[in-house]
Every structure is written in C-alpha cells, then in structure tokens.
Design an enzyme around this catalytic site. Sequence first.
Site, PDB file in Angstrom:
ATOM      1  N   HIS A 183      -6.939  29.170  -7.267  1.00 14.83           N
ATOM      2  CA  HIS A 183      -7.107  27.809  -6.763  1.00 14.83           C
ATOM      3  C   HIS A 183      -5.865  27.289  -6.049  1.00 14.83           C
ATOM      4  O   HIS A 183      -5.743  26.103  -5.796  1.00 14.83           O
ATOM      5  CB  HIS A 183      -7.522  26.867  -7.896  1.00 14.83           C
ATOM      6  CG  HIS A 183      -8.881  27.187  -8.457  1.00 14.83           C
ATOM      7  ND1 HIS A 183      -9.460  26.487  -9.473  1.00 14.83           N
ATOM      8  CD2 HIS A 183      -9.778  28.154  -8.123  1.00 14.83           C
ATOM      9  CE1 HIS A 183     -10.663  26.994  -9.755  1.00 14.83           C
ATOM     10  NE2 HIS A 183     -10.867  28.011  -8.952  1.00 14.83           N
TER      11      HIS A 183
ATOM     12  N   ASP B 193      -7.704  30.691 -11.612  1.00 16.80           N
ATOM     13  CA  ASP B 193      -7.455  29.250 -11.504  1.00 16.80           C
ATOM     14  C   ASP B 193      -6.181  29.033 -10.685  1.00 16.80           C
ATOM     15  O   ASP B 193      -5.852  29.857  -9.843  1.00 16.80           O
ATOM     16  CB  ASP B 193      -7.381  28.649 -12.921  1.00 16.80           C
ATOM     17  CG  ASP B 193      -7.762  27.178 -12.932  1.00 16.80           C
ATOM     18  OD1 ASP B 193      -7.342  26.445 -12.023  1.00 16.80           O
ATOM     19  OD2 ASP B 193      -8.477  26.735 -13.853  1.00 16.80           O
TER      20      ASP B 193
END
Length: 422
Positions: free
Chosen positions: A270, A247
Amino acid sequence: MASNAFLPEFTGLLIFLGFLCICDASKGISDRFYDVQRYGAAPDGNDDEGVALNKFYDVRKYGAVSDGKTDNSQAFLRAWTKACNCNGKCWVVVPIGTYKLGPVVFVGRCKGVTGFLIQGVVVAPTDPAEFTDKWITFRYVDQLLIRGGGTLDGQGASAWPFNDCKTNPHCRQLPATMTFDFVTNSRIHHLRSLNSKNAHMNFYSCTNITINQVRLIAPADSPNTDGIRLGASSNINISRSIIATGDDCISMIENTNNVLITYVSCGPGHGISIGSLGKGLYEQVHDIQVLSCNISGTQNGLRVKTWAPSLFGMVSNLTFRNIFINQVQNPIVFDQNYCPDPPCDEKAQSQIKISNVTFKTIYGTSSSKTAVNLKCSGAQPCDKVTLDNINLKYKGPGGAAVSYCRNVEGKSVGRQMPPDCL
Ligand SMILES: *[C@@H]1O[C@H](CO)[C@@H](O)[C@H](O)[C@H]1NC(C)=O
Ligand SMILES: *[C@@H]1O[C@H](CO)[C@@H](O)[C@H](O)[C@H]1NC(C)=O
Ligand SMILES: *[C@@H]1O[C@H](CO)[C@@H](O)[C@H](O)[C@H]1NC(C)=O
Ligand SMILES: *[C@@H]1O[C@H](CO)[C@@H](O)[C@H](O)[C@H]1NC(C)=O
Ligand SMILES: *[C@@H]1O[C@H](CO)[C@@H](O)[C@H](O)[C@H]1NC(C)=O
C-alpha cells in the site's frame, strides 16, 4: 532537462538493486562465526571498527535444537541473558539451521552493545494456541545490533485466515514478527523477514535507529502485513531495502519525526504512508524525507491519511524527491477523509493540519486517472504544498491523467503531468 536531474540518484538506485545482498560474508562475519562454532564461546576479537571486543553466545550452547520443531525460546533467552550481561560487544549467535521460536521478549538495560547474529532461519509457531500479539520483542534495549543474513519466517499463512479485522471490530491482534519498544541507538541490517502474521517490524518510542539492507516479504493479498511501522519514533534511517508485502511498505504514525528513507524498493503493498492520524491526542508527524525510492505496483505511492472527524494534530516538513512510480493506483495522495470501511460521514472534517510538503521529481506511471489527489480538510486546509517536476502518465480509458485538489494552498514548479490544480 528535468529528466536528467534525477539520473545520478536513479543510477544509484539501479546499482543498489543489482547488488543488494543479504549475506554478510563480504564483511568477514562468517569467518568469525566459524571460529565460534569450533571453539564454543569464542575468544575476544576485534570489531569492524576495531573498538569493542566481540563475544559470541551460540544458542545451541544454551540448549537450542535446529529440528524446526522444538521450541527454543528458553535457549534463546538464556543466550540473550548472557550477552546482555557481558561487557563489550556481545552477540547471540543463531547458526545455520532451522530454529523454531515461540513468543519471546528480550529485555534490555544491557551492559554493552548487544547483538543478534542470525545466520539461520528462525520460524514462528503455526498453532494458533501459541500465538500472542507479538512474536519477537526487544524492549528497553540501547545499542542493539541485528544482522547476519538469516531469515525470520513468520509462517503467516497459518494465521492470515484468523484476521477478521475487516468485519470484527474486536478482532484479535495477530503477532508482528519483530517489535521494538523503547529501543535506542540501534541498527538492523542484512536480515530477511518472510510471511509475517501481522507487521514485519513494529517500532514504538524508538530513537536513533538505522535499518538497511533488509528484505521484508509477504504476499500482496496478505492482511495487515505492513513492512515497517513507526510509532512515536525519531531519528530513523531506512535505506537500501526491499519491501514487498500486503499492506503499507512503511507507515509513520503518532509523533514520529526525523525519518530518512532512501533507496527503498516498495511493492506490492500500500505504499509509503503517513497515518492514519487523528485518533490520538495531538499527533504530530514531521521532518520526513523519502528520497530515491522505487514504488511499483502498489495501491498508493506517497500518502498522508487522516480520520474525519479527528482530534487536532499536525503533519509538516515532508520531502518526497526522486521517486520512481510504476503502475501505482494513487501515486500522490492526501486523504483527509480516510475511510477504509465505508460508509463514513463525508462531511466530517479532520483537524489535522498538513503543511510544508514538497513533491519533487516524481515520475512514472499511474494505474488510475487521478494521479495526484490532494483531498484536504475544510477545517484545516493544507498549505505550503509544492509540486515540482511531476511526470505521471496514465494509459487507460478516459484520457490522460488528472489531478484533484480540495482545500489546498501551494505552488507548482517545472513540469506538471498531470496539469496541477494548485
Ligand atoms: C541519539 O543520537 C544523538 C547523537 O548521537 C544523541 O545525542 C542522543 O542522545 C541519542 N538519543 C538517544 C535517545 O539515545
Ligand atoms: C543512513 O544509513 C546508511 C546506511 O548505514 C548510511 O550510509 C547513511 O549515511 C545514513 N544516513 C544518515 C543521515 O545517518
Ligand atoms: C522498480 O521495481 C520494479 C519491481 O520490483 C522493477 O521491476 C523495476 O525494474 C524497478 N525499477 C527501477 C528503476 O529500479
Ligand atoms: C519545510 O520543510 C523542509 C524540510 O522538508 C525544511 O527544510 C524547510 O525549512 C521547511 N520550511 C518551513 C517554512 O518550515
Ligand atoms: C520544520 O522545519 C523548520 C526548518 O527546519 C523548523 O524550524 C520547524 O521547527 C520544523 N517543523 C516542525 C514541526 O518541527
């Protein structure tokens, strides 16, 4: 011309990546540690800075067993209590070996500087019956030090299948590896975190924190494994670290300000994110600098995301400079209609104002055509956005890279690839 401007910092990045070493031996910590092993409670020593006296509390002396099976929470807590109540610079020592640890909270208001010297591997439980929403928590600690070259193994694979947050709004929170609540004037370095069940490091309401030479690792497809989450925190210095996870590499939310991020290598994951913002009362993220970082193979590079509709708030004074981007889907992105779980109302407006953001010397490759995507709110247009020396190439179907702007005021300086839309 422009490409030479970043060379010195760029060289620094390469050197740092080459030499990043999570062993603490170069500082002589190991020698001191072996004294500890031999003498049990070590004699006082001089610190690196030559100031405080070091005292060591080896977890084995408090009952810890390194068989990888016995839960050592009580032993760790006993050692912590000793270190916390000792004057000077007092360390809990986790020697080489594998120590299983259940959920623990180390509470502060300690007498002096309190440290964790982690040389071994600390492993989290794998039985869901033993999970709570946090694994290792530090709370109300001033002057905390964590280092030692050891590893925190979150055993994430045992928990990721239980993460149903995509489909279940009442999903159960899996435990972050390390949680810091109300921690101040502290430093974490030379530490590795592997396969966290949720975030690797979660900070809430922390001030004056330095994090450097850490490695935070989890698979690209592991759910919600943010590297470092900063909430309501300020004066944070993150440098010379590798974050490769599922993430956000680093995320900043809820009134986080004065953050400096340098020489961080990020990806997969991310990317570096501000937000999501807009669900809390007047969230204000400001004075964030991200310099000389390498973002590679991530979904996003440098991102601000806000909900729509939203409460009022502000994001301002951001500088992103000298960032190498390697095959990132959205290298530069403001998304003020953040919608991770469609459908959302595309006409809804965010009330978060984004102002004074500079992107300078951002270069490399985009893996999608829209390399610069500034989708701002109609209700609170973005202003004072500067794009300075942007060179993001896209090689793929549909031609060269493009940029997209909506409700944004600003200026462009120097090279612009893709052509800017300001
Ligand atoms: C943070 O550091 C500054 C400078 O050393 C100091 O003045 C301030 O009190 C610290 N903040 C906290 C919350 O300890
Ligand atoms: C941030 O931390 C690094 C590593 O400890 C240090 O070298 C640097 O001077 C710090 N920067 C600031 C502005 O405190
Ligand atoms: C950036 O990171 C990627 C992946 O870790 C690596 O392959 C690449 O060499 C790095 N680039 C620089 C300039 O450090
Ligand atoms: C914009 O932010 C930068 C730091 O990123 C700061 O130096 C500058 O003074 C700010 N400008 C305004 C007009 O607030
Ligand atoms: C942005 O930076 C300027 C100049 O340093 C400062 O005056 C202003 O207070 C900062 N904005 C916020 C929201 O802190």
